[in-house]
Design a protein around this motif. Structure first.
Motif, PDB file in Angstrom:
ATOM      1  N   LEU A   4     -51.767 -20.056 -14.469  1.00  0.00           N
ATOM      2  CA  LEU A   4     -51.411 -20.725 -13.210  1.00  0.00           C
ATOM      3  C   LEU A   4     -50.976 -19.616 -12.257  1.00  0.00           C
ATOM      4  CD1 LEU A   4     -51.023 -23.153 -11.411  1.00  0.00           C
ATOM      5  CD2 LEU A   4     -48.686 -23.352 -12.270  1.00  0.00           C
ATOM      6  N   LEU A   5     -51.868 -19.328 -11.285  1.00  0.00           N
ATOM      7  CA  LEU A   5     -51.625 -18.198 -10.389  1.00  0.00           C
ATOM      8  C   LEU A   5     -51.398 -18.636  -8.952  1.00  0.00           C
ATOM      9  CD1 LEU A   5     -54.480 -15.936 -11.805  1.00  0.00           C
ATOM     10  CD2 LEU A   5     -52.076 -15.978 -12.487  1.00  0.00           C
ATOM     11  N   SER A   6     -52.182 -19.629  -8.511  1.00  0.00           N
ATOM     12  CA  SER A   6     -52.142 -20.032  -7.102  1.00  0.00           C
ATOM     13  C   SER A   6     -52.499 -21.508  -6.999  1.00  0.00           C
ATOM     14  CB  SER A   6     -53.173 -19.199  -6.318  1.00  0.00           C
ATOM     15  OG  SER A   6     -53.406 -19.776  -5.060  1.00  0.00           O
ATOM     16  N   VAL A  93     -46.623 -12.032 -28.074  1.00  0.00           N
ATOM     17  CA  VAL A  93     -46.237 -13.019 -27.047  1.00  0.00           C
ATOM     18  C   VAL A  93     -47.492 -13.766 -26.587  1.00  0.00           C
ATOM     19  CG1 VAL A  93     -45.281 -13.275 -24.709  1.00  0.00           C
ATOM     20  CG2 VAL A  93     -44.229 -11.677 -26.329  1.00  0.00           C
ATOM     21  N   ASP A  94     -47.402 -15.091 -26.472  1.00  0.00           N
ATOM     22  CA  ASP A  94     -48.562 -15.914 -26.111  1.00  0.00           C
ATOM     23  C   ASP A  94     -48.735 -16.072 -24.596  1.00  0.00           C
ATOM     24  OD1 ASP A  94     -49.366 -16.809 -28.824  1.00  0.00           O
ATOM     25  OD2 ASP A  94     -47.341 -17.652 -28.835  1.00  0.00           O
ATOM     26  N   ALA A  95     -47.625 -16.085 -23.874  1.00  0.00           N
ATOM     27  CA  ALA A  95     -47.714 -16.295 -22.415  1.00  0.00           C
ATOM     28  C   ALA A  95     -46.524 -15.631 -21.738  1.00  0.00           C
ATOM     29  CB  ALA A  95     -47.712 -17.789 -22.101  1.00  0.00           C
ATOM     30  N   VAL A  96     -46.745 -15.204 -20.485  1.00  0.00           N
ATOM     31  CA  VAL A  96     -45.638 -14.629 -19.705  1.00  0.00           C
ATOM     32  C   VAL A  96     -45.518 -15.366 -18.379  1.00  0.00           C
ATOM     33  CG1 VAL A  96     -45.535 -12.280 -20.641  1.00  0.00           C
ATOM     34  CG2 VAL A  96     -47.210 -12.802 -18.856  1.00  0.00           C
ATOM     35  N   VAL A  97     -44.272 -15.563 -17.972  1.00  0.00           N
ATOM     36  CA  VAL A  97     -43.985 -16.023 -16.614  1.00  0.00           C
ATOM     37  C   VAL A  97     -43.581 -14.771 -15.851  1.00  0.00           C
ATOM     38  CG1 VAL A  97     -42.514 -17.481 -15.170  1.00  0.00           C
ATOM     39  CG2 VAL A  97     -43.130 -18.230 -17.490  1.00  0.00           C
ATOM     40  N   VAL A  98     -44.244 -14.512 -14.715  1.00  0.00           N
ATOM     41  CA  VAL A  98     -43.977 -13.259 -13.995  1.00  0.00           C
ATOM     42  C   VAL A  98     -43.605 -13.551 -12.542  1.00  0.00           C
ATOM     43  CG1 VAL A  98     -44.901 -11.007 -13.292  1.00  0.00           C
ATOM     44  CG2 VAL A  98     -45.703 -12.063 -15.421  1.00  0.00           C
ATOM     45  N   ARG A  99     -42.500 -12.960 -12.124  1.00  0.00           N
ATOM     46  CA  ARG A  99     -42.165 -12.901 -10.689  1.00  0.00           C
ATOM     47  C   ARG A  99     -42.155 -11.440 -10.294  1.00  0.00           C
ATOM     48  NH1 ARG A  99     -37.381 -15.905  -7.506  1.00  0.00           N
ATOM     49  NH2 ARG A  99     -38.897 -17.578  -7.788  1.00  0.00           N
ATOM     50  N   HIS A 100     -42.856 -11.135  -9.188  1.00  0.00           N
ATOM     51  CA  HIS A 100     -43.015  -9.729  -8.787  1.00  0.00           C
ATOM     52  C   HIS A 100     -43.090  -9.663  -7.263  1.00  0.00           C
ATOM     53  CE1 HIS A 100     -44.648  -5.640  -8.784  1.00  0.00           C
ATOM     54  NE2 HIS A 100     -44.290  -5.582 -10.063  1.00  0.00           N
ATOM     55  N   GLU A 101     -42.596  -8.567  -6.709  1.00  0.00           N
ATOM     56  CA  GLU A 101     -42.546  -8.445  -5.249  1.00  0.00           C
ATOM     57  C   GLU A 101     -43.919  -8.194  -4.620  1.00  0.00           C
ATOM     58  OE1 GLU A 101     -41.055  -6.438  -7.383  1.00  0.00           O
ATOM     59  OE2 GLU A 101     -41.607  -4.362  -6.974  1.00  0.00           O
ATOM     60  N   GLN A 102     -44.899  -7.802  -5.438  1.00  0.00           N
ATOM     61  CA  GLN A 102     -46.225  -7.450  -4.896  1.00  0.00           C
ATOM     62  C   GLN A 102     -47.104  -8.694  -4.777  1.00  0.00           C
ATOM     63  OE1 GLN A 102     -48.179  -4.251  -7.113  1.00  0.00           O
ATOM     64  NE2 GLN A 102     -50.146  -5.180  -6.592  1.00  0.00           N
ATOM     65  N   ASP A 103     -47.633  -8.978  -3.580  1.00  0.00           N
ATOM     66  CA  ASP A 103     -48.578 -10.083  -3.405  1.00  0.00           C
ATOM     67  C   ASP A 103     -49.752  -9.880  -4.365  1.00  0.00           C
ATOM     68  OD1 ASP A 103     -46.938 -10.413  -1.183  1.00  0.00           O
ATOM     69  OD2 ASP A 103     -48.583 -10.886   0.181  1.00  0.00           O
ATOM     70  N   GLY A 104     -50.140 -10.919  -5.082  1.00  0.00           N
ATOM     71  CA  GLY A 104     -51.321 -10.852  -5.933  1.00  0.00           C
ATOM     72  C   GLY A 104     -51.208  -9.866  -7.080  1.00  0.00           C
ATOM     73  N   TYR A 105     -49.981  -9.595  -7.556  1.00  0.00           N
ATOM     74  CA  TYR A 105     -49.787  -8.649  -8.674  1.00  0.00           C
ATOM     75  C   TYR A 105     -50.691  -9.002  -9.861  1.00  0.00           C
ATOM     76  CZ  TYR A 105     -47.367 -12.417 -10.986  1.00  0.00           C
ATOM     77  OH  TYR A 105     -47.126 -13.626 -11.560  1.00  0.00           O
ATOM     78  N   TYR A 106     -51.006 -10.309  -9.988  1.00  0.00           N
ATOM     79  CA  TYR A 106     -51.721 -10.778 -11.186  1.00  0.00           C
ATOM     80  C   TYR A 106     -53.177 -10.315 -11.211  1.00  0.00           C
ATOM     81  CZ  TYR A 106     -52.276 -14.341  -7.576  1.00  0.00           C
ATOM     82  OH  TYR A 106     -52.474 -14.979  -6.382  1.00  0.00           O
ATOM     83  N   GLY A 120     -44.588 -16.893 -11.345  1.00  0.00           N
ATOM     84  CA  GLY A 120     -43.269 -17.384 -10.930  1.00  0.00           C
ATOM     85  C   GLY A 120     -42.913 -16.932  -9.526  1.00  0.00           C
ATOM     86  N   GLY A 121     -43.943 -16.501  -8.758  1.00  0.00           N
ATOM     87  CA  GLY A 121     -43.725 -16.063  -7.379  1.00  0.00           C
ATOM     88  C   GLY A 121     -44.207 -14.642  -7.195  1.00  0.00           C
ATOM     89  N   ASP A 122     -45.190 -14.443  -6.273  1.00  0.00           N
ATOM     90  CA  ASP A 122     -45.677 -13.082  -5.977  1.00  0.00           C
ATOM     91  C   ASP A 122     -45.434 -12.780  -4.502  1.00  0.00           C
ATOM     92  OD1 ASP A 122     -48.013 -15.077  -5.731  1.00  0.00           O
ATOM     93  OD2 ASP A 122     -48.911 -13.320  -4.767  1.00  0.00           O
ATOM     94  N   GLY A 123     -44.513 -11.868  -4.244  1.00  0.00           N
ATOM     95  CA  GLY A 123     -44.235 -11.409  -2.879  1.00  0.00           C
ATOM     96  C   GLY A 123     -44.203 -12.541  -1.882  1.00  0.00           C
ATOM     97  N   SER A 124     -45.042 -12.411  -0.826  1.00  0.00           N
ATOM     98  CA  SER A 124     -45.183 -13.491   0.157  1.00  0.00           C
ATOM     99  C   SER A 124     -46.448 -14.293  -0.118  1.00  0.00           C
ATOM    100  CB  SER A 124     -45.253 -12.900   1.577  1.00  0.00           C
ATOM    101  OG  SER A 124     -44.074 -12.197   1.879  1.00  0.00           O
ATOM    102  N   ARG A 160     -43.863 -17.660   0.266  1.00  0.00           N
ATOM    103  CA  ARG A 160     -44.862 -18.067  -0.721  1.00  0.00           C
ATOM    104  C   ARG A 160     -44.815 -19.590  -0.924  1.00  0.00           C
ATOM    105  NH1 ARG A 160     -41.722 -13.955  -4.560  1.00  0.00           N
ATOM    106  NH2 ARG A 160     -39.864 -15.117  -5.051  1.00  0.00           N
ATOM    107  N   VAL A 161     -43.651 -20.198  -0.643  1.00  0.00           N
ATOM    108  CA  VAL A 161     -43.551 -21.659  -0.772  1.00  0.00           C
ATOM    109  C   VAL A 161     -44.382 -22.326   0.325  1.00  0.00           C
ATOM    110  CG1 VAL A 161     -41.977 -23.629  -0.805  1.00  0.00           C
ATOM    111  CG2 VAL A 161     -41.268 -21.463  -1.824  1.00  0.00           C
ATOM    112  N   ALA A 162     -44.324 -21.783   1.539  1.00  0.00           N
ATOM    113  CA  ALA A 162     -45.138 -22.344   2.635  1.00  0.00           C
ATOM    114  C   ALA A 162     -46.619 -22.223   2.313  1.00  0.00           C
ATOM    115  CB  ALA A 162     -44.824 -21.620   3.948  1.00  0.00           C
ATOM    116  N   ASN A 163     -47.038 -21.062   1.852  1.00  0.00           N
ATOM    117  CA  ASN A 163     -48.459 -20.872   1.508  1.00  0.00           C
ATOM    118  C   ASN A 163     -48.897 -21.865   0.450  1.00  0.00           C
ATOM    119  OD1 ASN A 163     -48.953 -18.696   3.193  1.00  0.00           O
ATOM    120  ND2 ASN A 163     -48.312 -17.196   1.678  1.00  0.00           N
ATOM    121  N   SER A 164     -48.117 -21.971  -0.619  1.00  0.00           N
ATOM    122  CA  SER A 164     -48.493 -22.833  -1.749  1.00  0.00           C
ATOM    123  C   SER A 164     -48.527 -24.292  -1.316  1.00  0.00           C
ATOM    124  CB  SER A 164     -47.499 -22.685  -2.894  1.00  0.00           C
ATOM    125  OG  SER A 164     -47.322 -21.338  -3.224  1.00  0.00           O
ATOM    126  N   ASN A 165     -47.501 -24.719  -0.596  1.00  0.00           N
ATOM    127  CA  ASN A 165     -47.428 -26.132  -0.219  1.00  0.00           C
ATOM    128  C   ASN A 165     -48.429 -26.499   0.860  1.00  0.00           C
ATOM    129  OD1 ASN A 165     -45.612 -27.204  -2.029  1.00  0.00           O
ATOM    130  ND2 ASN A 165     -43.843 -26.510  -0.871  1.00  0.00           N
TER     131      ASN A 165
END
Ligand code: CP
Length: 292
Positions: A4-6, A93-106, A120-124, A160-165
């Motif tokens: 679950l990325l975007s 490890v089977d899965a990671v939740v990642v929050r990172h300051e870089q947009d699109g780190y994934y 869990g949130g990428d930058g803006s 990132r909440v505005a973009n997602s919503n």
């Protein structure tokens, strides 16, 4: 669902399935995962809600949660995010939740790794689990999305909440209006006129002013921002009786929202946090069951 990325990656039927499953978890949180999975939460930016809500969801599902602290990890010795996640995969490890300051780190994690990634949130960029819990809270309140008038107000371009919503709500048939200072509207059309939107609004979704992403260059005082763009008590009093207020939090009291409104009758802010646990259970279950 592999990752679950975007919110852009989710079809309407996938959103609806996740919201329905979250509702079932809200009614009965019994552990349903038959296999023992291990998960790690990698937070390279501060978090109270997302991290603890995920950890609560993981424990309710009976997952093993491997502790990971960015501040004491080998990323401080220069290890890349890819190598860190590859290492966690190698040790089971089977899965990671990642929050990172870089947009699109994934993007750099999508080839060479088999581990599941939950953003869990990428930058803006995006904050899809916040968006899904927001959708759950709106559906819990109104029962539908089609034709609802949603005003997203605040620091749009850094959010990132505005973009997602924006992506998700439009897909589901809601009418989305943005309200913010012109310099913060980013790629969106936006108004500055609360009086034009208040009488028709069903949901006021407030966003935090993200001082940490302004590079020390915020042109408003807190008082100025509150008077021009915040939800004041006078504006609250113009809302429809059925309207609700949301905020992903953390909130700046008396900046984007008057302090006295945080726990007001129309506020669903703490309800959003409550619902987030069940939504994250549904996301984790969906990803782990499909992948392994
Ligand atoms: N809403 C949200 O993402 O809060 P945290 O930054 O505390 O996780």
């Amino acid at each position: 669902m592999k990752h679950l990325l975007s919110m852009k990656d989710l079809q309407i039927n996938e959103i609806e399935t996740l919201l329905q499953r979250a509702l079932e978890f809200q009614e009965d949180s019994a552990n349903v995962l038959k296999k023992q999975y291990t998960i790690a939460n990698l937070f390279f930016e501060p978090s109270t809600r997302t991290r603890n809500s995920f950890e609560m969801a993981e424990r309710k599902l009976g997952l093993h949660v491997l502790p990971f602290e960015a501040g004491t990890s080998s990323t401080l010795k220069g290890e890349t995010l890819y190598d860190t996640v590859k290492t966690l995969e190698a040790i089971g490890v089977d899965a990671v939740v990642v929050r990172h300051e870089q947009d699109g780190y994934y993007d750099e994690l999508l080839t060479g790794l088999n581990i599941a990634i939950i953003n869990g949130g990428d930058g803006s960029g995006q904050h899809p689990t916040q968006s899904l819990l927001d959708l759950f809270t709106i559906k819990e309140e109104f029962g539908y999305f089609e034709g609802l008038n949603i005003t997203i107000a605040g620091d749009i371009s850094h959010s990132r909440v505005a973009n997602s919503n924006a992506d998700a709500l439009k897909k589901l048939g809601a009418n989305v209006t943005f309200l913010c200072p012109p310099e913060w509207q980013g790629e969106f059309e936006a108004t500055t006129a609360w009086e034009e939107v208040l009488p028709e609004t069903d949901v006021v979704m407030l966003l935090r002013v993200q001082h940490e992403r302004h590079g020390g260059d915020t042109s408003f005082s807190k008082e100025q921002y509150h008077q021009e763009f915040g939800l004041t008590k006078a504006r609250y009093d113009q809302l429809k009786p059925s309207a609700i207020i949301m905020h992903p939090a953390p909130f700046n009291r008396d900046v984007e929202i008057a302090s006295e409104l945080v726990e007001s009758e129309k506020s669903r802010i703490f309800r959003q946090m409550h619902n987030g646990v069940f939504v994250r259970m549904a996301i984790l279950e969906s990803i782990l069951k499909e992948r392994f």
